[in-house]
Design a protein around this motif. Structure first.
Motif, short mmCIF file in Angstrom:
data_model
loop_
_atom_site.label_atom_id
_atom_site.label_comp_id
_atom_site.label_asym_id
_atom_site.label_seq_id
_atom_site.Cartn_x
_atom_site.Cartn_y
_atom_site.Cartn_z
N MET A 17 0.85 -1.20 0.00
CA MET A 17 0.00 0.00 0.00
C MET A 17 0.88 1.24 0.00
SD MET A 17 -2.81 -0.96 2.93
CE MET A 17 -4.10 0.20 2.50
N THR A 18 0.32 2.32 -0.50
CA THR A 18 1.05 3.58 -0.39
C THR A 18 0.97 4.06 1.06
OG1 THR A 18 -0.87 4.99 -0.82
CG2 THR A 18 0.41 4.22 -2.75
N PHE A 19 1.84 4.98 1.41
CA PHE A 19 1.84 5.57 2.75
C PHE A 19 0.48 6.21 3.03
CE2 PHE A 19 3.52 8.88 5.80
CZ PHE A 19 3.96 7.98 6.77
N ALA A 20 -0.08 6.89 2.04
CA ALA A 20 -1.37 7.56 2.20
C ALA A 20 -2.50 6.55 2.39
CB ALA A 20 -1.66 8.46 1.00
N ALA A 68 1.15 12.44 9.51
CA ALA A 68 0.84 13.86 9.32
C ALA A 68 1.08 14.37 7.90
CB ALA A 68 1.62 14.71 10.33
N PRO A 69 2.16 13.95 7.23
CA PRO A 69 2.38 14.47 5.87
C PRO A 69 1.26 14.13 4.88
CG PRO A 69 4.37 13.43 6.69
CD PRO A 69 3.27 13.10 7.67
N CYS A 70 0.42 13.18 5.22
CA CYS A 70 -0.65 12.75 4.31
C CYS A 70 -1.94 13.57 4.46
CB CYS A 70 -0.98 11.28 4.55
SG CYS A 70 0.39 10.18 4.20
N ALA A 158 -9.29 12.00 3.50
CA ALA A 158 -8.55 13.03 2.77
C ALA A 158 -7.07 12.71 2.62
CB ALA A 158 -8.71 14.38 3.47
N ALA A 159 -6.65 11.56 3.12
CA ALA A 159 -5.22 11.23 3.05
C ALA A 159 -4.74 11.22 1.60
CB ALA A 159 -4.97 9.87 3.69
N ALA A 160 -3.59 11.81 1.40
CA ALA A 160 -2.96 11.85 0.08
C ALA A 160 -1.46 11.61 0.26
CB ALA A 160 -3.21 13.20 -0.58
N PRO A 161 -0.81 11.19 -0.78
CA PRO A 161 0.64 10.97 -0.66
C PRO A 161 1.35 12.21 -0.16
CG PRO A 161 -0.16 10.25 -2.81
CD PRO A 161 -1.30 10.97 -2.13
N PRO A 162 2.40 12.06 0.64
CA PRO A 162 3.16 13.24 1.08
C PRO A 162 3.53 14.09 -0.14
CG PRO A 162 3.94 11.28 2.21
CD PRO A 162 2.96 10.82 1.15
N GLY A 163 3.25 15.38 -0.02
CA GLY A 163 3.52 16.30 -1.13
C GLY A 163 2.43 16.27 -2.19
N GLY A 164 1.39 15.44 -1.96
CA GLY A 164 0.29 15.32 -2.92
C GLY A 164 -0.74 16.43 -2.71
#
Length: 168
Positions: A17-20, A68-70, A158-164
């Motif tokens: 899975m992705t981090f997000a 948190a970054p997500c 609402a989670a998205a990839p870091p920087g997404g």
């Protein structure tokens, strides 16, 4: 029946899975766990529910910070602040619970004169417990009024990839 403070498995959590995606799945489950323990948490005869809910808030706080970054900053900060406040309120209630349990256990081994002193100390701890319960009741009411469970679910969604795109 709930498992006492045992963390639930995260359904579908996989290494690929992705981090997000992991953030979304993990936060959703950990948020649900917190509120599963809310029923009966103000009952001073069942001190384990407070413990279980407090442990669940600690787990939730940890995953919110890890992932948190997500999450959109504007959405994460107030939710994280509320989770911390709820954990603090649970602590205000839990500390006297533990003290009272220890005093109760200790009481049986004391002389009559010492029991009077322990009982006086226990009276103060019961007052602290009642005060902690009032603090916890207010925190639970605030979480309900602010729709914290729903906001946590929305945050997970609402989670998205870091920087997404989810980050604002």
């Amino acid at each position: 029946m709930l498992n006492m403070a045992k963390a639930r498995d995260i359904p579908g959590l996989q290494a690929d899975m992705t981090f997000a995606q992991a953030a979304a799945a993990t936060v959703a489950v950990r948020a649900d766990e917190v509120f599963e323990y809310a029923g009966g948490v103000l009952d001073t005869d069942d001190i384990e529910r407070v413990h279980d809910m407090r442990v669940a808030t600690r787990r939730l706080r940890a995953v919110l910070e890890i992932y948190a970054p997500c999450f959109p900053k504007g959405a994460l900060r107030p939710v994280l602040r509320e989770v911390k406040a709820l954990a603090d309120a649970l602590g205000a209630r839990r500390d006297p619970d533990v003290l009272l349990a220890r005093l109760h256990d200790m009481r049986a081994a004391l002389t009559t004169a010492d029991v009077l002193g322990v009982d006086a100390f226990a009276d103060r701890a019961r007052a602290d417990q009642a005060e902690g319960n009032a603090v916890l009741a207010r925190a639970l009411a605030e979480a309900e009024e602010s729709e914290l469970p729903g906001r946590l679910a929305a945050l997970a969604a609402a989670a998205a990839p870091p920087g997404g795109t989810a980050r604002s």
